[in-house]
Write a protein that holds these residues in place. Structure first.
Motif, PDB file in Angstrom:
ATOM      1  N   GLU A 103      10.604 -13.393  60.172  1.00 39.15           N
ATOM      2  CA  GLU A 103      10.229 -14.518  61.026  1.00 39.15           C
ATOM      3  C   GLU A 103      10.954 -14.990  61.887  1.00 39.15           C
ATOM      4  OE1 GLU A 103       7.083 -16.340  60.905  1.00 39.15           O
ATOM      5  OE2 GLU A 103       6.509 -14.326  60.038  1.00 39.15           O
ATOM      6  N   GLY A 104      10.717 -15.684  62.935  1.00 35.33           N
ATOM      7  CA  GLY A 104      11.782 -16.265  64.052  1.00 35.33           C
ATOM      8  C   GLY A 104      10.877 -16.831  65.297  1.00 35.33           C
ATOM      9  N   ASP A 105      11.463 -17.625  65.968  1.00 29.96           N
ATOM     10  CA  ASP A 105      10.726 -18.302  67.134  1.00 29.96           C
ATOM     11  C   ASP A 105      10.985 -17.503  68.478  1.00 29.96           C
ATOM     12  OD1 ASP A 105      13.035 -19.337  67.003  1.00 29.96           O
ATOM     13  OD2 ASP A 105      12.400 -21.441  66.826  1.00 29.96           O
ATOM     14  N   VAL A 106      11.926 -16.330  68.343  1.00 34.69           N
ATOM     15  CA  VAL A 106      12.130 -15.566  69.660  1.00 34.69           C
ATOM     16  C   VAL A 106      12.205 -14.216  69.479  1.00 34.69           C
ATOM     17  CG1 VAL A 106      13.997 -15.500  71.567  1.00 34.69           C
ATOM     18  CG2 VAL A 106      13.790 -17.474  70.572  1.00 34.69           C
ATOM     19  N   GLU A 156       9.224 -13.236  74.426  1.00 35.71           N
ATOM     20  CA  GLU A 156       8.324 -14.159  73.691  1.00 35.71           C
ATOM     21  C   GLU A 156       9.338 -15.301  73.149  1.00 35.71           C
ATOM     22  OE1 GLU A 156       4.961 -11.188  72.077  1.00 35.71           O
ATOM     23  OE2 GLU A 156       5.528 -12.968  70.839  1.00 35.71           O
ATOM     24  N   THR A 157       9.028 -16.374  73.400  1.00 33.39           N
ATOM     25  CA  THR A 157       9.763 -17.392  72.666  1.00 33.39           C
ATOM     26  C   THR A 157       8.619 -18.615  72.626  1.00 33.39           C
ATOM     27  OG1 THR A 157      11.506 -18.947  72.774  1.00 33.39           O
ATOM     28  CG2 THR A 157      10.743 -18.078  74.894  1.00 33.39           C
ATOM     29  N   SER A 158       8.764 -19.323  71.471  1.00 33.41           N
ATOM     30  CA  SER A 158       7.997 -20.786  71.032  1.00 33.41           C
ATOM     31  C   SER A 158       9.109 -21.807  71.115  1.00 33.41           C
ATOM     32  CB  SER A 158       7.237 -20.442  69.736  1.00 33.41           C
ATOM     33  OG  SER A 158       8.240 -20.291  68.738  1.00 33.41           O
ATOM     34  N   ASN A 159      10.239 -21.358  71.653  1.00 32.08           N
ATOM     35  CA  ASN A 159      11.409 -22.476  71.510  1.00 32.08           C
ATOM     36  C   ASN A 159      11.694 -22.745  72.751  1.00 32.08           C
ATOM     37  OD1 ASN A 159      14.137 -23.380  71.461  1.00 32.08           O
ATOM     38  ND2 ASN A 159      14.033 -23.142  68.943  1.00 32.08           N
ATOM     39  N   ARG A 194      13.114  -9.925  66.128  1.00 37.02           N
ATOM     40  CA  ARG A 194      12.561 -11.444  66.241  1.00 37.02           C
ATOM     41  C   ARG A 194      13.532 -12.226  65.011  1.00 37.02           C
ATOM     42  NH1 ARG A 194       6.618 -12.025  65.076  1.00 37.02           N
ATOM     43  NH2 ARG A 194       7.072 -11.025  62.931  1.00 37.02           N
ATOM     44  N   PRO A 235      15.672 -16.547  64.547  1.00 33.66           N
ATOM     45  CA  PRO A 235      15.435 -18.003  64.758  1.00 33.66           C
ATOM     46  C   PRO A 235      16.177 -18.306  66.013  1.00 33.66           C
ATOM     47  CG  PRO A 235      16.035 -17.562  62.443  1.00 33.66           C
ATOM     48  CD  PRO A 235      16.019 -16.359  63.167  1.00 33.66           C
ATOM     49  N   ALA A 236      15.835 -19.033  66.909  1.00 36.45           N
ATOM     50  CA  ALA A 236      16.545 -19.392  68.267  1.00 36.45           C
ATOM     51  C   ALA A 236      17.935 -19.988  67.970  1.00 36.45           C
ATOM     52  CB  ALA A 236      15.812 -20.438  68.975  1.00 36.45           C
ATOM     53  N   GLU A 237      18.336 -20.511  66.679  1.00 33.42           N
ATOM     54  CA  GLU A 237      19.523 -21.050  66.349  1.00 33.42           C
ATOM     55  C   GLU A 237      20.646 -19.834  65.997  1.00 33.42           C
ATOM     56  OE1 GLU A 237      16.934 -22.246  63.093  1.00 33.42           O
ATOM     57  OE2 GLU A 237      16.915 -22.198  65.192  1.00 33.42           O
TER      58      GLU A 237
END
Ligand SMILES: NC(=O)c1ccc[n+]([C@@H]2O[C@H](COP(=O)([O-])OP(=O)(O)OC[C@H]3O[C@@H](n4cnc5c(N)ncnc54)[C@H](OP(=O)(O)O)[C@@H]3O)[C@@H](O)[C@H]2O)c1
Length: 339
Positions: free
Chosen positions: A34-37, A78-81, A110, A112-114
């Motif tokens: 999982e991840g947002d980017v 792709e990014t949702s952040n 993929r 996490p943005a952080e």
């Protein structure tokens, strides 16, 4: 994109298959952690930790099956952040990547943005992964001795110099115009090959001593191997000297004595590049891309993704005095040696 198949390397182990196996596989984004980017990977690299990921019982991989590769750089697709936009170049090292979160030896990641650091478009991605985790660790180590006052005429010892971290430590110290760099190597051939490059080239036996405290030889030590090598070095550290240690390849145990600490006030500083805060990583990377830019100052070998297993199986010979970069797009036979 979601359904598109792409290439990745997988390591696996199970009750039926107790030995670690690796294979190139085609998967989809749905198979990634999982991840947002989502990042289209351009380069990854091979570090000693990645080599351990292919070994049984090394403890590096926390969850199987896993995509190994503790670092990567590439382009956001792709990014949702809102911190990132598509088309930006990014870099990722450490945290859970390639350990318990699918890693960099793959066409896509993929995360996490952080965990991501933004890179300007003009930053060469090949250089970024020539540095990779090894470069960040080297920079943190050198930064530590500099913050404790290392100067151009300080006596500095570096260990593990034929490897990724050590070779980059040396490149940074030379960039900083440190004049008195000595190294500790493993055998006489290495000693011979380095004798014109450094002030002194030691073997561990040269420093083995029965004394609890010996002559003051080194103001600063950047140790990349730990264990018995670090044990041999500590009695020779000068008054108020500083030793950094980032590696344990020469052993997890440290048998030492109190005298260097209580009579000379020496300081032993542990270095971690994996879980440090993103802001600290960003600061170090900024340094490596500006004042400490060492692009071209150390040897790099580049291999395609499907040669990773070959490199891992022949690690000591292939990575000798070089950093190993993995070119991820399907460009076969990219092996290239710079410097
Ligand atoms: N703390 C962190 O965040 C962090 C980050 C990156 C790496 N590390 C650690 O740092 C160490 C180096 O990593 P790397 O990626 O640079 O590895 P590497 O490229 O494989 O290099 C290993 C180096 O250690 C030397 N070495 C191996 N066994 C030795 C021994 N018994 N005595 C003396 N020297 C020995 C090798 O010499 P030869 O050429 O003679 O084999 C080589 O110079 C590893 O322990 C790694 O886990 C820690």
């Amino acid at each position: 994109m979601v359904d598109k198949l792409f290439k990745t390397l997988i390591v696996n182990k199970s009750e039926d298959m107790p030995k670690v196996q690796s294979e190139m596989k085609k998967i989809t984004l749905a198979d990634l952690s999982e991840g947002d980017v989502v990042v289209k990977i351009a380069y990854s690299s091979l570090n000693y930790k990645d080599v351990l990921a292919f070994q049984n019982n090394s403890g590096v991989i926390r969850k199987y099956p896993m995509i190994p590769g503790v670092d990567f750089c590439g382009t956001v697709i792709e990014t949702s952040n809102p911190r990132f936009t598509t088309g930006e170049n990014v870099l990722c090292t450490g945290y859970d990547v390639g350990v318990s979160h699918t890693g960099g030896l793959s066409e896509y990641a993929r995360v996490p943005a952080e965990w991501l650091i933004r890179l300007d478009k003009n930053v060469p991605l090949e250089y970024v992964m020539a540095l990779g985790t090894a470069g960040l660790t080297a920079a943190l180590s050198v930064n530590e001795i500099v913050s404790f006052g290392a100067k151009r005429d300080s006596e500095i010892l570096v260990t593990g110099v034929t490897g990724g971290v050590g070779s980059i430590v040396v490149a940074i110290l030379k960039k900083l115009k440190m004049r008195n760099i000595s190294v500790l190597v493993r055998n006489k051939d290495q000693r011979h090959s380095y004798c014109n490059e450094f002030k002194n080239v030691y073997l561990r036996d040269d420093l083995e001593t029965k004394k609890l405290i010996a002559h003051q030889k080194f103001d600063y030590v950047v140790d990349c191997v730990g264990g018995t090598v670090l044990e041999a070095v500590l009695p020779w550290v000068s008054y108020k000297g500083v030793v950094t240690v980032c590696g344990n390849i020469a052993g997890n145990q440290l048998k030492t004595n109190m005298l260097p600490f209580i009579l000379r006030g020496i300081r032993l500083m542990g270095i971690d590049s994996v879980n440090i805060k993103l802001e600290e990583k960003e600061k170090m990377w900024q340094q490596l891309l500006t004042d400490w830019n060492i692009n071209g100052a150390f040897s790099v070998r580049i291999f395609p993704l499907d040669k990773v297993k070959y490199v891992v199986d022949n690690w000591v010979e292939v990575r000798n005095k070089s950093r190993i970069v993995i070119s991820v797009p399907d460009t076969k036979n990219v092996e290239k040696i710079s410097r």
